[in-house]
Design a protein around this motif. Structure first.
Motif, short mmCIF file in Angstrom:
data_model
loop_
_atom_site.label_atom_id
_atom_site.label_comp_id
_atom_site.label_asym_id
_atom_site.label_seq_id
_atom_site.Cartn_x
_atom_site.Cartn_y
_atom_site.Cartn_z
N ARG A 99 36.32 -21.77 27.48
CA ARG A 99 36.04 -22.79 26.47
C ARG A 99 36.63 -22.38 25.14
N GLU A 100 36.95 -23.38 24.33
CA GLU A 100 37.47 -23.12 22.98
C GLU A 100 36.74 -24.04 22.02
N VAL A 101 36.27 -23.49 20.91
CA VAL A 101 35.58 -24.28 19.90
C VAL A 101 36.52 -24.56 18.74
N GLN A 102 36.76 -25.84 18.47
CA GLN A 102 37.56 -26.24 17.33
C GLN A 102 36.62 -26.62 16.19
N PHE A 103 36.72 -25.92 15.06
CA PHE A 103 35.85 -26.22 13.94
C PHE A 103 36.41 -27.32 13.05
N ASP A 104 37.69 -27.64 13.21
CA ASP A 104 38.30 -28.71 12.42
C ASP A 104 37.86 -30.05 12.99
N PRO A 105 37.20 -30.91 12.19
CA PRO A 105 36.68 -32.18 12.72
C PRO A 105 37.74 -33.25 12.92
N ILE A 180 32.48 -18.89 6.72
CA ILE A 180 32.07 -18.55 8.08
C ILE A 180 32.91 -19.28 9.12
N MET A 181 33.14 -20.58 8.91
CA MET A 181 33.83 -21.39 9.90
C MET A 181 35.34 -21.45 9.67
N ASP A 182 35.77 -20.94 8.52
CA ASP A 182 37.19 -20.91 8.18
C ASP A 182 37.80 -22.31 8.19
N VAL A 183 37.10 -23.24 7.55
CA VAL A 183 37.61 -24.60 7.39
C VAL A 183 37.39 -25.01 5.93
N SER A 184 38.01 -26.11 5.53
CA SER A 184 37.91 -26.56 4.14
C SER A 184 36.53 -27.12 3.83
N ALA A 185 36.22 -27.22 2.53
CA ALA A 185 34.95 -27.78 2.11
C ALA A 185 34.81 -29.23 2.56
N VAL A 190 32.28 -33.24 6.24
CA VAL A 190 32.43 -34.23 7.31
C VAL A 190 31.55 -33.85 8.50
N LEU A 191 31.60 -32.59 8.89
CA LEU A 191 30.82 -32.14 10.04
C LEU A 191 29.32 -32.31 9.81
N VAL A 192 28.86 -31.91 8.62
CA VAL A 192 27.44 -32.04 8.31
C VAL A 192 27.03 -33.51 8.27
N HIS A 193 27.87 -34.34 7.67
CA HIS A 193 27.56 -35.77 7.60
C HIS A 193 27.47 -36.38 8.99
N ARG A 194 28.41 -36.05 9.86
CA ARG A 194 28.39 -36.64 11.21
C ARG A 194 27.18 -36.16 11.99
#
Length: 212
Positions: A99-105, A180-185, A190-194
């Motif tokens: 499995r691979e987890v993509q943190f970019d939404p 932590i997630m190495d993604v932009s603010a 977006v992730l939190v909102h979704r």
């Protein structure tokens, strides 16, 4: 505990003096960090892994952290640094399992689950109705809602579930979550909102129909 018998607070673990003790190999200081931060690291790891695997990821994270502490420069908070190590350990476990987890939404569907609730000016089309649990069935209803919440959180995409855990459950700042997630603010927001939108829709449906 600190001198004088007072319990050590999490803020005391982030002071330059305490960090220097850690970097110097102070075993008692490291034991305090494990005691205070282990539950939070387990919570983060469990957003990506089942409980037993999460425990293994955190244990591996502690080993990695202990090995690299002399190089820790304090550019981020200690908890942020440790959480990132644990999340990386969890992702390595997932890769081993295929499995691979993509943190970019941006790879997910861009539809906003709450869009239909607002008009063009951003105001509610239909405001949420007040919901008070009262009467003899209130406790049972709360238990059913709790189970429903847990089910929906488990079914979320990994990146949304992790962002929700770090922001709304652990209370970390957006800057720390970005680290932590190495993604932009903007991606974290977006992730939190979704994630919140999914839960909002679920609670709304539960309120209207009594079904999960």
């Amino acid at each position: 505990t600190k001198s004088g018998g007072k319990p050590m607070a999490n803020a005391d673990l982030e002071t330059p003096e305490f960090i220097e003790r850690l970097r110097a190999g102070d075993r008692a200081a490291f034991a305090l960090v494990v005691k205070h931060y282990h539950p939070r690291l387990i919570g983060a790891a469990r957003t990506l892994l089942p409980p037993a695997d999460a425990e293994e990821a955190v244990q591996d994270g502690w080993i990695a952290a202990h090995r690299t502490l002399p190089k820790f420069e304090g550019r981020s908070a200690l908890l942020t640094w440790l959480t990132r190590i644990v999340i990386n350990q969890a992702r390595m476990q997932l890769r081993k399992g295929g499995r691979e987890v993509q943190f970019d939404p941006t790879e997910e569907g861009a539809a906003d689950a709450l869009a239909h609730r607002f008009n063009a000016n951003g105001h509610w089309q239909e405001p949420p109705r007040a919901w008070a649990l009262s009467g003899p069935d209130a406790l049972l209803t709360r238990d059913e809602l709790q189970h429903c919440l847990e089910t929906h959180i488990t079914a979320m995409p990994d990146n949304q579930r992790l962002a929700l855990q770090l922001r709304d459950i652990q209370g970390l700042d957006f800057d720390d979550i970005c680290n932590i997630m190495d993604v932009s603010a903007s991606n974290v927001r977006v992730l939190v909102h979704r994630a919140r939108a999914r839960l909002f829709e679920m609670v709304d449906r539960f309120q209207e129909t009594g079904e999960c």
